[in-house]
Design a protein around this motif. Sequence first.
Motif, PDB file in Angstrom:
ATOM      1  N   ALA A 252       0.831  -1.203   0.000  1.00 52.40           N
ATOM      2  CA  ALA A 252       0.000   0.000   0.000  1.00 52.40           C
ATOM      3  C   ALA A 252       0.867   1.255   0.000  1.00 52.40           C
ATOM      4  CB  ALA A 252      -0.927  -0.006   1.217  1.00 52.40           C
ATOM      5  N   HIS A 253       1.936   1.229   0.769  1.00 48.83           N
ATOM      6  CA  HIS A 253       2.855   2.377   0.818  1.00 48.83           C
ATOM      7  C   HIS A 253       3.488   2.610  -0.554  1.00 48.83           C
ATOM      8  CE1 HIS A 253       6.421   4.467   3.115  1.00 48.83           C
ATOM      9  NE2 HIS A 253       5.778   5.279   2.300  1.00 48.83           N
ATOM     10  N   ALA A 254       3.914   1.536  -1.202  1.00 55.69           N
ATOM     11  CA  ALA A 254       4.534   1.665  -2.530  1.00 55.69           C
ATOM     12  C   ALA A 254       3.548   2.251  -3.533  1.00 55.69           C
ATOM     13  CB  ALA A 254       5.042   0.302  -2.999  1.00 55.69           C
ATOM     14  N   PHE A 255       2.305   1.813  -3.493  1.00 51.89           N
ATOM     15  CA  PHE A 255       1.303   2.357  -4.415  1.00 51.89           C
ATOM     16  C   PHE A 255       0.985   3.817  -4.076  1.00 51.89           C
ATOM     17  CE2 PHE A 255      -0.127  -2.046  -5.669  1.00 51.89           C
ATOM     18  CZ  PHE A 255       0.132  -1.872  -7.025  1.00 51.89           C
ATOM     19  N   SER A 256       0.997   4.172  -2.792  1.00 54.22           N
ATOM     20  CA  SER A 256       0.757   5.562  -2.403  1.00 54.22           C
ATOM     21  C   SER A 256       1.819   6.470  -3.011  1.00 54.22           C
ATOM     22  CB  SER A 256       0.768   5.693  -0.875  1.00 54.22           C
ATOM     23  OG  SER A 256       0.655   7.049  -0.482  1.00 54.22           O
ATOM     24  N   ARG A 263       1.048  11.652 -10.307  1.00 56.25           N
ATOM     25  CA  ARG A 263       0.377  12.950 -10.334  1.00 56.25           C
ATOM     26  C   ARG A 263       1.368  14.077 -10.601  1.00 56.25           C
ATOM     27  NH1 ARG A 263      -0.919  16.486  -5.279  1.00 56.25           N
ATOM     28  NH2 ARG A 263       1.268  16.860  -5.824  1.00 56.25           N
ATOM     29  N   ASP A 264       2.531  14.010  -9.944  1.00 53.84           N
ATOM     30  CA  ASP A 264       3.527  15.067 -10.080  1.00 53.84           C
ATOM     31  C   ASP A 264       4.168  15.102 -11.465  1.00 53.84           C
ATOM     32  OD1 ASP A 264       3.133  16.035  -7.567  1.00 53.84           O
ATOM     33  OD2 ASP A 264       5.089  15.469  -6.769  1.00 53.84           O
ATOM     34  N   THR A 265       4.119  13.984 -12.175  1.00 56.69           N
ATOM     35  CA  THR A 265       4.767  13.926 -13.490  1.00 56.69           C
ATOM     36  C   THR A 265       3.752  13.935 -14.635  1.00 56.69           C
ATOM     37  OG1 THR A 265       4.923  11.504 -13.227  1.00 56.69           O
ATOM     38  CG2 THR A 265       6.863  12.798 -12.651  1.00 56.69           C
ATOM     39  N   GLY A 266       2.529  14.413 -14.333  1.00 56.26           N
ATOM     40  CA  GLY A 266       1.560  14.606 -15.401  1.00 56.26           C
ATOM     41  C   GLY A 266       0.901  13.346 -15.909  1.00 56.26           C
ATOM     42  N   ARG A 267       0.763  12.333 -15.048  1.00 57.87           N
ATOM     43  CA  ARG A 267       0.084  11.090 -15.441  1.00 57.87           C
ATOM     44  C   ARG A 267      -1.084  10.846 -14.472  1.00 57.87           C
ATOM     45  NH1 ARG A 267       5.389   9.519 -15.226  1.00 57.87           N
ATOM     46  NH2 ARG A 267       4.965   8.056 -13.545  1.00 57.87           N
ATOM     47  N   PRO A 268      -2.103  11.690 -14.515  1.00 52.57           N
ATOM     48  CA  PRO A 268      -3.167  11.609 -13.503  1.00 52.57           C
ATOM     49  C   PRO A 268      -3.955  10.311 -13.552  1.00 52.57           C
ATOM     50  CG  PRO A 268      -3.770  13.145 -15.243  1.00 52.57           C
ATOM     51  CD  PRO A 268      -2.331  12.813 -15.453  1.00 52.57           C
ATOM     52  N   ARG A 269      -4.164   9.747 -14.748  1.00 50.23           N
ATOM     53  CA  ARG A 269      -4.927   8.489 -14.810  1.00 50.23           C
ATOM     54  C   ARG A 269      -4.156   7.368 -14.130  1.00 50.23           C
ATOM     55  NH1 ARG A 269      -9.412   7.920 -17.245  1.00 50.23           N
ATOM     56  NH2 ARG A 269      -9.039   9.745 -18.563  1.00 50.23           N
ATOM     57  N   GLU A 270      -2.855   7.346 -14.323  1.00 52.68           N
ATOM     58  CA  GLU A 270      -2.023   6.366 -13.620  1.00 52.68           C
ATOM     59  C   GLU A 270      -2.074   6.603 -12.116  1.00 52.68           C
ATOM     60  OE1 GLU A 270       2.702   5.407 -13.081  1.00 52.68           O
ATOM     61  OE2 GLU A 270       2.022   5.993 -15.084  1.00 52.68           O
ATOM     62  N   ALA A 271      -2.146   7.862 -11.709  1.00 54.37           N
ATOM     63  CA  ALA A 271      -2.252   8.179 -10.283  1.00 54.37           C
ATOM     64  C   ALA A 271      -3.524   7.586  -9.684  1.00 54.37           C
ATOM     65  CB  ALA A 271      -2.233   9.694 -10.081  1.00 54.37           C
ATOM     66  N   VAL A 272      -4.623   7.701 -10.406  1.00 53.97           N
ATOM     67  CA  VAL A 272      -5.891   7.131  -9.930  1.00 53.97           C
ATOM     68  C   VAL A 272      -5.765   5.618  -9.798  1.00 53.97           C
ATOM     69  CG1 VAL A 272      -8.302   6.716 -10.519  1.00 53.97           C
ATOM     70  CG2 VAL A 272      -7.324   8.997 -10.835  1.00 53.97           C
ATOM     71  N   ARG A 273      -5.229   4.971 -10.822  1.00 49.84           N
ATOM     72  CA  ARG A 273      -5.123   3.499 -10.796  1.00 49.84           C
ATOM     73  C   ARG A 273      -4.206   3.028  -9.670  1.00 49.84           C
ATOM     74  NH1 ARG A 273      -4.891   4.001 -16.614  1.00 49.84           N
ATOM     75  NH2 ARG A 273      -2.609   3.795 -16.511  1.00 49.84           N
ATOM     76  N   ALA A 274      -3.073   3.704  -9.495  1.00 47.97           N
ATOM     77  CA  ALA A 274      -2.149   3.302  -8.434  1.00 47.97           C
ATOM     78  C   ALA A 274      -2.783   3.498  -7.057  1.00 47.97           C
ATOM     79  CB  ALA A 274      -0.850   4.103  -8.539  1.00 47.97           C
ATOM     80  N   ALA A 275      -3.487   4.609  -6.868  1.00 47.63           N
ATOM     81  CA  ALA A 275      -4.138   4.865  -5.584  1.00 47.63           C
ATOM     82  C   ALA A 275      -5.213   3.825  -5.297  1.00 47.63           C
ATOM     83  CB  ALA A 275      -4.740   6.266  -5.573  1.00 47.63           C
ATOM     84  N   GLN A 276      -5.956   3.441  -6.302  1.00 45.42           N
ATOM     85  CA  GLN A 276      -7.003   2.425  -6.107  1.00 45.42           C
ATOM     86  C   GLN A 276      -6.390   1.069  -5.807  1.00 45.42           C
ATOM     87  OE1 GLN A 276      -9.179   2.952  -9.775  1.00 45.42           O
ATOM     88  NE2 GLN A 276     -10.583   4.453  -8.866  1.00 45.42           N
ATOM     89  N   ALA A 277      -5.265   0.742  -6.464  1.00 50.50           N
ATOM     90  CA  ALA A 277      -4.572  -0.513  -6.157  1.00 50.50           C
ATOM     91  C   ALA A 277      -4.061  -0.494  -4.719  1.00 50.50           C
ATOM     92  CB  ALA A 277      -3.413  -0.718  -7.127  1.00 50.50           C
ATOM     93  N   GLY A 278      -3.563   0.666  -4.283  1.00 48.15           N
ATOM     94  CA  GLY A 278      -3.121   0.789  -2.899  1.00 48.15           C
ATOM     95  C   GLY A 278      -4.255   0.592  -1.908  1.00 48.15           C
ATOM     96  N   ARG A 280      -6.827  -1.304  -2.351  1.00 50.69           N
ATOM     97  CA  ARG A 280      -7.116  -2.744  -2.281  1.00 50.69           C
ATOM     98  C   ARG A 280      -6.130  -3.448  -1.359  1.00 50.69           C
ATOM     99  NH1 ARG A 280      -8.238  -1.774  -7.804  1.00 50.69           N
ATOM    100  NH2 ARG A 280      -6.179  -2.478  -8.484  1.00 50.69           N
ATOM    101  N   ALA A 281      -4.862  -3.076  -1.444  1.00 50.95           N
ATOM    102  CA  ALA A 281      -3.870  -3.671  -0.544  1.00 50.95           C
ATOM    103  C   ALA A 281      -4.147  -3.278   0.905  1.00 50.95           C
ATOM    104  CB  ALA A 281      -2.462  -3.233  -0.957  1.00 50.95           C
ATOM    105  N   ALA A 282      -4.526  -2.017   1.111  1.00 50.65           N
ATOM    106  CA  ALA A 282      -4.745  -1.502   2.465  1.00 50.65           C
ATOM    107  C   ALA A 282      -5.974  -2.110   3.137  1.00 50.65           C
ATOM    108  CB  ALA A 282      -4.871   0.014   2.433  1.00 50.65           C
TER     109      ALA A 282
END
Length: 453
Positions: A252-256, A263-278, A280-282
Amino acid sequence: MPNNDFRRLRGSRSPAEFAAAVRRAAREIGEQVACDARYIGRVEAGEIRCPNYAYERVFLYMFPGLTLADLGFSARETVRGRGARTTTTHSDSDEESDVLRRAFMTSGTTTVAAVSLGLGAAPSASGAADAFGVSGTSGMSDMPAVAHRRLGEAEVKAVEDAVRQIRLLDDRHGADGLYKRAAQPLRTAYALLEASTTSRRSMADRLHAGAGELALSVGWLAHDSGRFDDARSHYAEALATARVAGDPALEAHAFSNSAFLARDTGRPREAVRAAQAGQRAAQHVASPRLLSLLTLREAGGWAGLGDRTGCEQALGRAKSLFERGTAQADPEWMSFFGEAELEGLEAQCWSALGDWSRAARHARRATALQDPHFTRNLALYNAELADDLARAGAPDEAAAVGQDVLDLLEEVQSSRIQTMLTATTRVLLPHRRSPSVAPFLTRHASAGTSRGV
């Protein structure tokens, strides 16, 4: 030896009542501690000779004017460093712990901070290698070669302490001066992981978790200092370690962190997916605050996509989770996540959506709530506030806050914050003739020149 000084401070309150007071004080300064009657009993019995940094900040806040010694605790260096050695038998393992914990502290403000913590100057990289039986590097990975050995408490604790020290120094000084120095303990931690022959599952799990958290800490230093490719690599390394070890908290920490980087590098859709995966782990970690932070990461992704509805829904869920309070299972690394960070992350969401006035309100709350100990975060929230004010049409106030950021940047080295402040100066350029704005722009330009920017 019992800690009678601490017992006297408790007074007539029961251990449970005093623990509740500690938790309340922690919330007031945005700290996270899972204090209970058992912990208070261990302190009073002398089992805890020196508290960790989170508890230290809470106790010193509760009893202003007192030192750790006044509270009955031993100096940190006598517990964790060379002063803790009492026999020749333990000398070698203590030396290893000391070397790994300090290997990244070798110059500039980092050395000053290290000395102030009683850690002294660090040995050379070759000295660190010798202490761990390193004979060179192995292939393109630049991984130290460590002889196969049975894993012990000293090695595991050294990795865990290295993580805490990096976080502490980042809180106070920012990432720029730390990143390269942190690479050696990270390489050594993974070399130990590879070389370990322990049959104790608990010890192996701790080393996996420690190595993964160290990779995330070093990745964050890369992230905050603008080395985004390096950060992505370290975060991926931590995620792989989490999955090999079956550690949902580390995953969960790694996905956070990955969501934050996206988000910081201009990939907001990837940010959403990574946060949602985190998230699920959490679900396997009984920590509402961890889920709250991951949901805030998701909100930031939706904001980056310009999806106001998705962002607002995620913010609502995050606040509800946050209000459920702290829990015993809250990860140690989340000590930064209090009300100030909640407000700061919401400010970033409204800023991404272009609602500058609303963003400024939340950024202002973040600066007001932030514990001054977290110098880097205080600089970050002020930089966010300055930019929001500038874009909201309040140039004079933005310049005044910008001056505060420049004051903080004399202590904090963070490329990320410097980049934010530079963007603010561009917004303020049309107001450069203002008697309030001009001094800030001049000082910023001068500071940039002195840093070689």
